[in-house]
Design an enzyme around this catalytic site. Structure first.
Site, PDB file in Angstrom:
ATOM      1  N   GLY A  99       0.823  -1.209   0.000  1.00 13.68           N
ATOM      2  CA  GLY A  99       0.000   0.000   0.000  1.00 13.68           C
ATOM      3  C   GLY A  99       0.848   1.246   0.000  1.00 13.68           C
ATOM      4  O   GLY A  99       2.039   1.201   0.322  1.00 13.68           O
ATOM      5  N   TYR A 162      -6.610   7.480   1.555  1.00 17.37           N
ATOM      6  CA  TYR A 162      -6.099   6.295   2.237  1.00 17.37           C
ATOM      7  C   TYR A 162      -7.197   5.611   3.064  1.00 17.37           C
ATOM      8  O   TYR A 162      -7.359   4.384   3.004  1.00 17.37           O
ATOM      9  CB  TYR A 162      -4.935   6.700   3.145  1.00 17.37           C
ATOM     10  CG  TYR A 162      -4.249   5.553   3.839  1.00 17.37           C
ATOM     11  CD1 TYR A 162      -3.376   4.718   3.154  1.00 17.37           C
ATOM     12  CD2 TYR A 162      -4.449   5.317   5.201  1.00 17.37           C
ATOM     13  CE1 TYR A 162      -2.728   3.675   3.792  1.00 17.37           C
ATOM     14  CE2 TYR A 162      -3.803   4.277   5.854  1.00 17.37           C
ATOM     15  CZ  TYR A 162      -2.950   3.461   5.143  1.00 17.37           C
ATOM     16  OH  TYR A 162      -2.310   2.414   5.793  1.00 17.37           O
ATOM     17  N   LYS A 166      -8.713   1.793   2.538  1.00 12.12           N
ATOM     18  CA  LYS A 166      -8.619   0.777   3.583  1.00 12.12           C
ATOM     19  C   LYS A 166      -9.997   0.330   4.076  1.00 12.12           C
ATOM     20  O   LYS A 166     -10.190  -0.826   4.448  1.00 12.12           O
ATOM     21  CB  LYS A 166      -7.778   1.313   4.743  1.00 12.12           C
ATOM     22  CG  LYS A 166      -6.299   1.508   4.389  1.00 12.12           C
ATOM     23  CD  LYS A 166      -5.649   0.211   3.955  1.00 12.12           C
ATOM     24  CE  LYS A 166      -4.153   0.341   3.778  1.00 12.12           C
ATOM     25  NZ  LYS A 166      -3.502  -0.931   3.380  1.00 12.12           N
TER      26      LYS A 166
END
Length: 256
Positions: A99, A162, A166
């Site tokens: 990531g 982000y 996630k």
């Protein structure tokens, strides 16, 4: 029957009924050259599994197959799996860990900031899971573990991209759990909090101290603690666990 456990063990050995060590499995960990990914790869290696690690620049742990792969490239993902399958057999355990971040406040966030993080963290994980599931379906077994983040559950200023990427992993895992469960394949999520890695090492002492005050356990996680959760989900003890989100965050996101 003998009352002496030692005698029983000898009898079992003589009868050829001693417990056999589990067969090594083909394990693929993405982004396994440093931090959490490296700790995960090393934990599977310590168990005796056949471990492959994808990296962009190399540096896999000793004993792991080092596979160069850009998970934003579908052809590269397919080629990486072909390399792993040729060396270790079909992937039985996939840990989607790779990531990136591109942090900035939403009004300053560019289209590239958004799309690059989503394509790597979320779409890249989709590509990996789709390719891994082909072999797992033929085997009628498999474990898929996505590495998410407490940020995906709590949110964080400056991390809209982000956090979205996630959080998306949770929906992906739970959908895969429903699709693939009848074939003996589980899909779960590990959501680490603040972990002592290169990414957090760049924070100032003041920032690190402030973060610790938010964590009930008052410290950062060690990458090994995240790895322990992953190997548990991939082990026999978690055979009936699927669609779960396992937090390893010191209590930071409790209740989520």
């Amino acid at each position: 029957m003998s009352q002496n456990p030692t005698d029983d063990a000898r009898d079992d050995a003589a009868a050829g009924t001693t417990t056999q060590a589990p067969e090594p499995r083909s394990v693929l960990v993405t982004g396994g050259n440093r931090g959490i990914g490296r700790a995960i790869a090393e934990a599977f290696l310590a168990q005796g599994d056949k471990v492959a690690v994808t990296t962009r620049s190399g540096g896999a742990p000793d004993g792991a197959l080092d596979v160069r792969c850009d998970i934003t490239d579908p052809a590269a993902v397919d080629a990486a799996f072909a390399e792993v399958e040729a060396a270790h057999g079909p992937v039985e355990v996939l840990v989607a860990n790779a990531g990136i971040t591109a942090d900035t406040l939403v009004l300053r966030m560019s289209e590239e900031d958004w799309s690059s993080v989503i394509d790597t963290n979320l779409t890249g994980s989709f590509r990996l899971a789709k390719r891994a599931s082909k072999g797992m379906l033929r085997l009628r077994r498999g474990r898929i573990v996505f590495i998410s983040s407490v940020v995906g559950l709590l949110g964080s200023p400056g991390q809209v991209n982000y956090a979205a990427s996630k959080a998306g992993l949770v929906g992906m895992a739970r959908s895969l759990a429903r699709e693939l469960g009848s074939r003996g394949i589980t899909a779960n999520v590990v959501a680490p909090g603040f972990v002592d890695t290169d990414m957090t090492a760049v924070l100032s002492d003041e920032q690190r101290a402030s973060i610790k005050t938010q964590v009930p356990l008052g410290r950062y996680a060690d990458p090994v603690e995240v790895a322990s959760a992953v190997t548990w989900l991939a082990g026999e003890g978690a055979a009936y666990v699927t669609g779960a989100v396992i937090p390893v965050d010191g209590g930071l996101g409790m209740g989520h």
